[in-house]
Motif scaffolding. Structure first.
Motif, mmCIF file in Angstrom:
data_model
loop_
_atom_site.group_PDB
_atom_site.id
_atom_site.type_symbol
_atom_site.label_atom_id
_atom_site.label_comp_id
_atom_site.label_asym_id
_atom_site.label_seq_id
_atom_site.Cartn_x
_atom_site.Cartn_y
_atom_site.Cartn_z
ATOM 1 N N LEU A 1 35.253 38.874 11.803
ATOM 2 C CA LEU A 1 35.126 40.098 11.039
ATOM 3 C C LEU A 1 35.694 39.755 9.625
ATOM 4 C CD1 LEU A 1 35.315 43.106 10.889
ATOM 5 C CD2 LEU A 1 37.512 43.027 11.782
ATOM 6 N N LEU A 2 36.768 38.988 9.421
ATOM 7 C CA LEU A 2 37.253 38.736 8.004
ATOM 8 C C LEU A 2 36.037 37.845 7.273
ATOM 9 C CD1 LEU A 2 39.198 38.586 5.930
ATOM 10 C CD2 LEU A 2 40.079 36.353 7.027
ATOM 11 N N LEU A 3 35.360 37.097 7.716
ATOM 12 C CA LEU A 3 34.034 36.470 7.385
ATOM 13 C C LEU A 3 33.107 37.701 6.719
ATOM 14 C CD1 LEU A 3 33.858 33.213 9.081
ATOM 15 C CD2 LEU A 3 34.547 33.489 6.698
ATOM 16 N N ASP A 4 32.999 38.656 7.672
ATOM 17 C CA ASP A 4 31.972 39.815 7.412
ATOM 18 C C ASP A 4 32.468 40.390 6.189
ATOM 19 O OD1 ASP A 4 30.310 38.838 9.424
ATOM 20 O OD2 ASP A 4 30.851 40.154 10.771
ATOM 21 N N ILE A 5 33.707 40.887 5.967
ATOM 22 C CA ILE A 5 33.874 41.912 5.057
ATOM 23 C C ILE A 5 34.484 41.203 3.679
ATOM 24 C CG2 ILE A 5 34.948 43.577 6.826
ATOM 25 C CD1 ILE A 5 37.875 42.495 6.124
ATOM 26 N N LEU A 6 34.559 39.870 3.840
ATOM 27 C CA LEU A 6 34.708 39.239 2.563
ATOM 28 C C LEU A 6 33.906 39.495 1.450
ATOM 29 C CD1 LEU A 6 36.281 35.798 3.430
ATOM 30 C CD2 LEU A 6 37.452 37.733 2.073
ATOM 31 N N PRO A 7 32.832 39.742 1.634
ATOM 32 C CA PRO A 7 31.521 39.812 0.415
ATOM 33 C C PRO A 7 31.711 41.439 0.026
ATOM 34 C CG PRO A 7 30.537 38.803 2.276
ATOM 35 C CD PRO A 7 31.865 39.169 2.786
ATOM 36 N N ASP A 8 32.241 42.204 0.659
ATOM 37 C CA ASP A 8 32.593 43.579 0.021
ATOM 38 C C ASP A 8 33.610 43.523 -0.707
ATOM 39 O OD1 ASP A 8 30.597 44.698 1.823
ATOM 40 O OD2 ASP A 8 31.933 45.257 3.361
ATOM 41 N N ALA A 9 34.787 42.940 -0.322
ATOM 42 C CA ALA A 9 35.916 42.578 -1.202
ATOM 43 C C ALA A 9 35.765 41.713 -2.433
ATOM 44 C CB ALA A 9 37.224 41.992 -0.552
ATOM 45 N N PHE A 10 34.975 40.769 -2.159
ATOM 46 C CA PHE A 10 34.645 39.688 -3.264
ATOM 47 C C PHE A 10 33.211 39.301 -3.170
ATOM 48 C CE2 PHE A 10 39.011 38.744 -1.457
ATOM 49 C CZ PHE A 10 39.758 39.032 -2.386
ATOM 50 N N PRO A 11 32.411 40.064 -3.848
ATOM 51 C CA PRO A 11 30.914 39.720 -3.878
ATOM 52 C C PRO A 11 30.512 38.401 -4.394
ATOM 53 C CG PRO A 11 31.369 41.870 -4.965
ATOM 54 C CD PRO A 11 32.852 41.256 -4.766
ATOM 55 N N TRP A 12 31.176 37.703 -5.159
ATOM 56 C CA TRP A 12 30.860 36.391 -5.527
ATOM 57 C C TRP A 12 30.922 35.567 -4.177
ATOM 58 C CZ3 TRP A 12 35.251 33.565 -4.504
ATOM 59 C CH2 TRP A 12 36.477 34.059 -4.523
ATOM 60 N N VAL A 13 31.489 35.619 -3.207
ATOM 61 C CA VAL A 13 31.591 34.591 -2.208
ATOM 62 C C VAL A 13 30.187 34.537 -1.293
ATOM 63 C CG1 VAL A 13 33.940 35.217 -1.331
ATOM 64 C CG2 VAL A 13 31.949 36.111 -0.252
ATOM 65 N N ARG A 14 28.973 35.383 -1.884
ATOM 66 C CA ARG A 14 27.779 35.194 -1.217
ATOM 67 C C ARG A 14 27.264 33.924 -1.842
ATOM 68 N NH1 ARG A 14 28.544 40.488 -1.139
ATOM 69 N NH2 ARG A 14 27.501 41.931 -0.095
ATOM 70 N N PHE B 1 37.463 29.192 2.479
ATOM 71 C CA PHE B 1 37.871 30.290 1.534
ATOM 72 C C PHE B 1 38.845 31.233 2.243
ATOM 73 C CE2 PHE B 1 37.482 34.513 -0.579
ATOM 74 C CZ PHE B 1 38.306 34.446 -1.555
ATOM 75 N N ALA B 2 38.327 31.694 3.564
ATOM 76 C CA ALA B 2 38.913 32.713 4.130
ATOM 77 C C ALA B 2 40.157 32.169 4.714
ATOM 78 C CB ALA B 2 38.043 33.237 5.195
ATOM 79 N N VAL B 3 40.263 31.106 5.252
ATOM 80 C CA VAL B 3 41.328 30.402 6.098
ATOM 81 C C VAL B 3 42.247 30.095 4.741
ATOM 82 C CG1 VAL B 3 42.316 28.299 6.964
ATOM 83 C CG2 VAL B 3 40.295 29.247 7.781
ATOM 84 N N GLU B 4 42.229 29.444 3.897
ATOM 85 C CA GLU B 4 43.072 29.142 2.637
ATOM 86 C C GLU B 4 43.685 30.607 2.157
ATOM 87 O OE1 GLU B 4 43.144 26.533 -1.272
ATOM 88 O OE2 GLU B 4 41.515 26.599 -0.261
ATOM 89 N N ARG C 1 44.762 36.811 15.031
ATOM 90 C CA ARG C 1 44.806 37.646 16.609
ATOM 91 C C ARG C 1 43.970 36.840 17.565
ATOM 92 N NH1 ARG C 1 48.216 41.356 18.602
ATOM 93 N NH2 ARG C 1 48.512 41.247 16.220
ATOM 94 N N GLU C 2 42.854 36.887 17.274
ATOM 95 C CA GLU C 2 41.744 36.195 18.318
ATOM 96 C C GLU C 2 40.481 35.625 17.426
ATOM 97 O OE1 GLU C 2 39.189 39.417 19.823
ATOM 98 O OE2 GLU C 2 41.279 40.071 19.963
ATOM 99 N N PRO C 3 39.885 34.460 18.064
ATOM 100 C CA PRO C 3 38.676 33.986 17.374
ATOM 101 C C PRO C 3 37.732 34.957 16.601
ATOM 102 C CG PRO C 3 39.074 32.877 19.385
ATOM 103 C CD PRO C 3 40.037 34.171 19.380
ATOM 104 N N GLY C 4 37.523 36.025 17.233
ATOM 105 C CA GLY C 4 36.644 37.167 16.668
ATOM 106 C C GLY C 4 37.143 37.813 15.419
ATOM 107 N N SER C 5 38.448 37.747 15.319
ATOM 108 C CA SER C 5 38.964 38.534 13.976
ATOM 109 C C SER C 5 38.386 37.681 12.820
ATOM 110 C CB SER C 5 40.373 38.544 14.154
ATOM 111 O OG SER C 5 40.802 39.084 15.272
ATOM 112 N N MET C 6 38.474 36.247 12.974
ATOM 113 C CA MET C 6 38.118 35.404 11.793
ATOM 114 C C MET C 6 36.598 35.862 11.298
ATOM 115 S SD MET C 6 38.881 33.511 9.340
ATOM 116 C CE MET C 6 40.337 32.873 9.406
ATOM 117 N N LEU D 1 46.650 41.599 7.060
ATOM 118 C CA LEU D 1 45.386 40.752 6.995
ATOM 119 C C LEU D 1 45.819 39.399 7.879
ATOM 120 C CD1 LEU D 1 42.824 39.970 5.845
ATOM 121 C CD2 LEU D 1 44.183 38.902 4.022
ATOM 122 N N VAL D 2 47.000 38.786 7.936
ATOM 123 C CA VAL D 2 47.316 37.787 8.507
ATOM 124 C C VAL D 2 47.353 37.835 10.011
ATOM 125 C CG1 VAL D 2 49.210 35.702 8.967
ATOM 126 C CG2 VAL D 2 48.584 36.609 6.597
#
Length: 159
Positions: free
Chosen positions: A75-88, A98-101, A68-73, A62-63
């Motif tokens: 992607l992470l922001l796109d998948i966070l709601p699947d892993a943690f629905p409350w981030v919506r 939250f993603a960076v932390e 890796r590159e700016p687009g990766s963040m 994950l780290v």
């Protein structure tokens, strides 16, 4: 071999230790219920090491992906709601924070082999999302209550 954790009373471990420990052959973990304390989880050292290896590998992937590159963040922001629905419920700047932390804390926790800080981070951000999900609570917590009483003293300095 079963995949669910077995559960017994702590007294069974004390009174029937061989039979109780034999249950670890059938289950990866044994939940020990205690009457006068927090429940315990018993597992083998090999299983605990395997669990830590898996968590560490997932953390490193994950780290690496997030850095890796700016687009990766994104992607992470796109998948966070699947892993943690409350981030919506988090505003966009908070979602990014939250993603960076999360990535930084997971990396640091992995270096120590202790995930307590990651669990605390997830709980804190989930509570933040809960506040944003409730308009009345958000208004109450963000309303200007008038007088500012100044900085709060450090509790370690209070006698």
């Amino acid at each position: 071999m079963g995949t669910e954790n077995a559960a017994v009373n702590f007294s069974e471990l004390v009174n029937k230790n061989k039979q109780t420990l034999a249950r670890l052959q059938e289950s990866p973990r044994l939940l020990l219920h205690r009457r006068d304390g927090e429940d315990l989880v018993l597992t083998t050292a090999a299983r605990a090491e395997q669990d830590q290896t898996v968590v560490s590998a997932a953390t490193r992937m994950l780290v690496a992906m997030a850095r890796r590159e700016p687009g990766s963040m994104e992607l992470l922001l796109d998948i966070l709601p699947d892993a943690f629905p409350w981030v919506r419920f988090l505003p966009e700047p908070d979602l990014h924070a939250f993603a960076v932390e999360l990535v930084d804390t997971m990396r640091a926790a992995d270096s120590l082999g202790n995930s307590a800080s990651v669990a605390q981070l997830l709980i804190a951000w989930q509570h933040t999302a809960e506040v944003y999900s409730d308009p009345e609570l958000l208004a109450a917590l963000t309303r200007d209550h008038g007088e500012d009483y100044g900085p709060v003293p450090d509790p370690r300095d209070v006698a």
